[in-house]
Write a protein that holds these residues in place. Structure first.
Motif, short mmCIF file in Angstrom:
data_model
loop_
_atom_site.label_atom_id
_atom_site.label_comp_id
_atom_site.label_asym_id
_atom_site.label_seq_id
_atom_site.Cartn_x
_atom_site.Cartn_y
_atom_site.Cartn_z
N ASP A 98 -1.14 8.92 3.96
CA ASP A 98 -1.92 7.69 4.04
C ASP A 98 -1.71 7.02 5.39
N LYS B 59 -4.63 6.18 8.33
CA LYS B 59 -4.88 4.83 8.83
C LYS B 59 -4.67 4.71 10.33
N SER C 219 3.55 -4.06 -0.43
CA SER C 219 2.15 -4.51 -0.48
C SER C 219 1.43 -3.73 -1.58
N GLU D 149 -1.28 -2.33 -1.73
CA GLU D 149 -2.04 -1.15 -1.30
C GLU D 149 -1.27 0.13 -1.55
N TYR D 150 0.07 0.01 -1.80
CA TYR D 150 0.89 1.20 -2.06
C TYR D 150 1.22 1.36 -3.54
N VAL E 66 -2.30 -8.16 -0.74
CA VAL E 66 -2.48 -7.72 0.65
C VAL E 66 -2.60 -8.92 1.58
#
Length: 786
Positions: free
Chosen positions: A512, A516, A556, A558-559, A589
């Motif tokens: 990931d 990004k 966060s 997002e993980y 986030v």
């Protein structure tokens, strides 16, 4: 064109049309004005829409750092050969990655981009480029923010830049480069402060690359289809992928929906005005055209006379309106669009030309559609019908239950027998009022104060941008604490930590991370990963700290799927003894803080932070000031802090800047909303006046049979009351139902917008509708009296 044996009457038709235009100058000037304003507004709105969507895409590309539509990592020689001859790809550029600069946690690397990549995909996005593309082996170029990150605050061409970096084998190299060029870009915002120094072709030929990436554009208008065909053609291997750049996926949909709404409102408003005006204008001239038909004028000749007049008026209105709109787009839009994009967007000549041409075409279409039906009606009438023509029909109507007033009943009957006129008036007035309320909602929702309140929690924010953690000292914080005018200070501290890399735990996270950052880490060995797998640890925000248990770490959100709750790993401070932590939860986030190296940011409970030891550094200071003392406190803080490595932001300064910049935006919106409302009011007045003139003989008959002036005026007032009730009800219903839907589009353009129902504007509109609808008929009737 004339048919065989048909007399050529074009000169006579033209002469009659010209004389008719001269006789009706006042009427024609209103039509020209309407066409002019419609064309002008459409030009501004369409040009703004085209430029705004383009600007949104450009801004997204600047965050990404390249205009390339897709990328291919680690291509084979066979794939390179296929791309050279493929009809699906164009503007193929290359980037070679050579290593990571020491002590930057893989944030900053060294790479080479070829001239094709620089000219096609990178250079269009940079600003204020100084110098030249590196040519000699020891030359480099870089973004200003990146040079500042490696300690160069004031770059100069020809200066020596010392760089120490790790290569593919984790060997350390130290080299001195000469700065050949530097520029500004925004890619650090999206990449989290990651980027590359660009070396020369000569250096690229002498060094071993770690990875290679190809950047390219796709041919054709259907990018998704071209992407699928290209992927099949290249026969992608494991680890390779072709994906469309986020900047090209559904770009500008919300913006185009909003622009489309404004265009529809302007077009419909213009159509209703021109149709009503032309319809009554033609009805006044019915007998004149009937006389022409009586002396032998054909249907075709009648149409030619009227369409000749329409063309003359249309050419005047569209040319003047289009020219004014074009000038307005060039004079107003650059200032206005740059409000949203911080002065970085240039207005393209072609965009404004396209907007002007489309606006002229739309205006012409609106005029011809508006006039088509009245012209056909007039041309098809028989002479005897023109003499007895009346602009209403005697149809059955539904009596209002419970009404005993004959005057009110007559008012309702008049609306029913002129049903078409009534519907046109109601739709036109409702549309104008709705447009006014819609733009009022837009105006209310993007107040600069809402912007700063959304994005700035404190009156003054001080942030350490050096990445070293030594810029803001404890002594400076003590001095700031002692300043008068400060009501509250919040301090965010952080420290660098290393996370012990475990492939079983962090492999998916690294994939990931690679997606990004576009950083290929496939060649990193375990030792290199261990050295670069560091990040920052922050204190857990209070709203997430439910249980202060030792070993609790938060990430966060997002993980959440990559590192689920319960995941256990070890962390170190300065490579000392490891401490075991577990994932206990996630934070939003929007509450997340900046990362450091390759590892994820951690948020630790107080108990855990105390257990791991280490020394925190000050990252950010949030200050709330006493009312009216922001500027004084800001001045004193600036005198305490160093001039470099620190960013100071003031909510008051931002609000003042935005308010100043957006003043012209508010003026433009206000002008548009007032025009649309004024257009509907003017249409109502014009239609009502024409209708009363047509009914003048009817009023005389009513007087002869005993109806008093007072009763006639009461009847007209009742007609206005019915109009008021219908229009006010429709406007209120549409406003209540459509406000939230419209706000969805507004929040897509301005995410900081806050919903504020325009209740005062609605009440004002309802009052205005009542005054116009109930007052105009009586005033017009009084003016008609001799």
């Amino acid at each position: 064109m004339t048919w065989p044996f048909e007399n050529d009457t074009s000169a006579a038709v033209k002469a009659f049309a010209v004389r008719s235009l001269k006789v009706s100058r006042k009427k024609n000037s209103l039509i020209v004005a309407a066409v002019l304003i419609i064309t002008f507004l459409l030009t501004l709105v369409l040009s703004a829409g085209n430029i705004f969507v383009s600007a949104q895409r450009t801004e997204s590309l600047r965050l990404i750092g390249t205009t390339a539509e897709t990328t291919l990592s680690n291509p084979t020689e066979g794939q390179k050969e296929l791309l050279r001859s493929s009809t699906l790809a164009k503007h193929v550029g290359m980037e070679l990655y050579f290593g990571t600069i020491k002590d930057t946690g893989s944030r900053i690397g060294i790479s080479y981009i070829d001239v094709a990549e620089w000219e096609w995909h990178r250079f269009p996005l940079v600003r204020n480029f100084v110098g030249q593309f590196p040519k000699k082996e020891n030359e480099i170029m870089a973004a200003l923010w990146l040079l500042e990150d490696i300690g160069i605050k004031e770059p100069e061409l020809g200066m020596v830049v010392s760089v120490t970096y790790f290569d593919r084998d984790n060997a350390v190299h130290s080299q001195e480069f000469i700065l050949s060029g530097y520029f500004e870009d925004n890619s650090y915002i999206r990449s989290g402060g990651r980027g590359n120094l660009y070396v020369s072709p000569a250096f690229a030929m002498s060094a071993d690359k770690m990875s290679e990436t190809l950047y390219m554009d796709l041919t054709g208008s259907n990018k998704e289809n071209a992407l699928q065909q290209l992927a099949a053609e290249l026969r992608l291997q494991s680890g390779q992928s072709l994906t469309l750049s986020p900047a090209y996926e559904s770009a500008g949909k919300v913006s185009w929906i909003t622009i489309g709404f404004l265009v529809v409102i302007i077009v419909l408003s213009g159509y209703l005005f021109i149709y009503s005006f032309f319809y009554f204008s033609v009805s006044k001239d019915v007998q004149m055209y009937g006389e022409l038909i009586t002396i032998g004028a054909t249907k075709k000749q009648i149409k030619r006379i009227i369409y000749y007049q329409i063309r003359r008026l249309l050419i005047r209105g569209t040319l003047i309106g289009g020219t004014a709109g074009f000038i307005g787009a060039y004079a107003i839009l650059p200032y206005f669009i740059n409000i949203f994009f911080d002065g970085q967007i240039n207005i393209r000549f072609v965009s404004v030309i396209v907007g002007t041409v489309v606006s002229i075409a739309l205006s012409s279409l609106v005029v011809y559609i508006s006039c088509n039906k009245p012209v056909k009606m007039l041309a098809s009438m028989q002479p005897i019908n023109t003499i007895r023509y009346e602009n209403y029909s005697n149809i059955k109507y539904t009596k209002i239950p419970g009404i005993k007033s004959y005057v009110l009943d007559m008012a309702w009957r008049n609306l029913c027998r002129r049903r078409k006129n009534a519907i046109m008036l109601i739709v036109s007035f409702t549309l104008g009022c709705t447009a006014f309320l819609a733009i009022s909602l837009f105006y209310e929702s993007i107040d600069p104060k809402q912007y700063v309140d959304r994005y700035y929690q404190y009156d003054i924010e001080v942030t350490d941008e050096s990445g070293e953690g030594t810029t803001i000292t404890k002594n400076m914080l003590t001095q700031i604490n002692g300043l008068s005018g400060i009501e509250k200070i919040d301090v965010i501290e952080r420290q660098r930590i290393f996370i012990e890399y475990d492939e079983d735990i962090f492999q998916e996270y690294l994939m990931d991370f690679q997606r990004k950052t576009s950083l290929d880490i496939s060649s990193y060995d375990r030792e290199t990963l261990s050295e670069q797998f560091w990040s920052y640890v922050y204190s857990l925000p209070e709203k997430y700290a439910e249980d202060d248990e030792p070993g609790a770490a938060y990430l966060s959100e997002e993980y959440a799927e990559i590192l689920p709750i319960g995941t256990v790993f070890s962390i170190k401070v300065s490579q000392v003894a490891a401490y075991t932590v577990h994932v206990a939860g996630y934070i939003d986030v929007e509450d997340s803080l900046p990362a450091g190296g390759m590892a994820p940011v951690l948020y630790l409970s107080d108990a855990t932070k105390n257990s791991i030891g280490g020394e925190d550094s000050i990252f950010q200071i949030g200050i709330m000031c006493a009312a009216g003392q922001d500027n004084e406190v800001l001045t004193e803080i600036e005198s305490i802090l160093p001039t470099g490595g620190v960013k100071i932001e003031s909510k008051a300064a931002w609000e003042e800047k935005l308010s100043s910049n957006m003043s012209i935006f508010y003026i433009a919106l206000g002008g548009l909303s007032i025009f649309l409302l004024f257009n509907s009011i003017l249409n109502f007045i014009n239609t009502m006046y024409s209708s009363l003139q047509e009914r003048s003989a009817e009023f005389k008959t009513l007087s002869n049979v005993g109806m008093t002036e007072r009763q006639i005026k009461a009847m007209l007032r009742h007609e206005g009351t019915i109009y008021t009730m219908i229009i006010a009800s429709l406007v209120t219903l549409i406003a209540c139902v459509g406000a939230k839907l419209l706000f969805g589009g507004i929040s897509g353009i301005a995410p900081y917008a806050e919903f504020h129902f325009p209740i005062m504007q609605l009440l004002g509109i309802v009052g205005l509708v009542g005054i116009i609808c109930m007052g105009v008929p009586g005033v017009m009737y009084k003016k008609m009296k001799p």
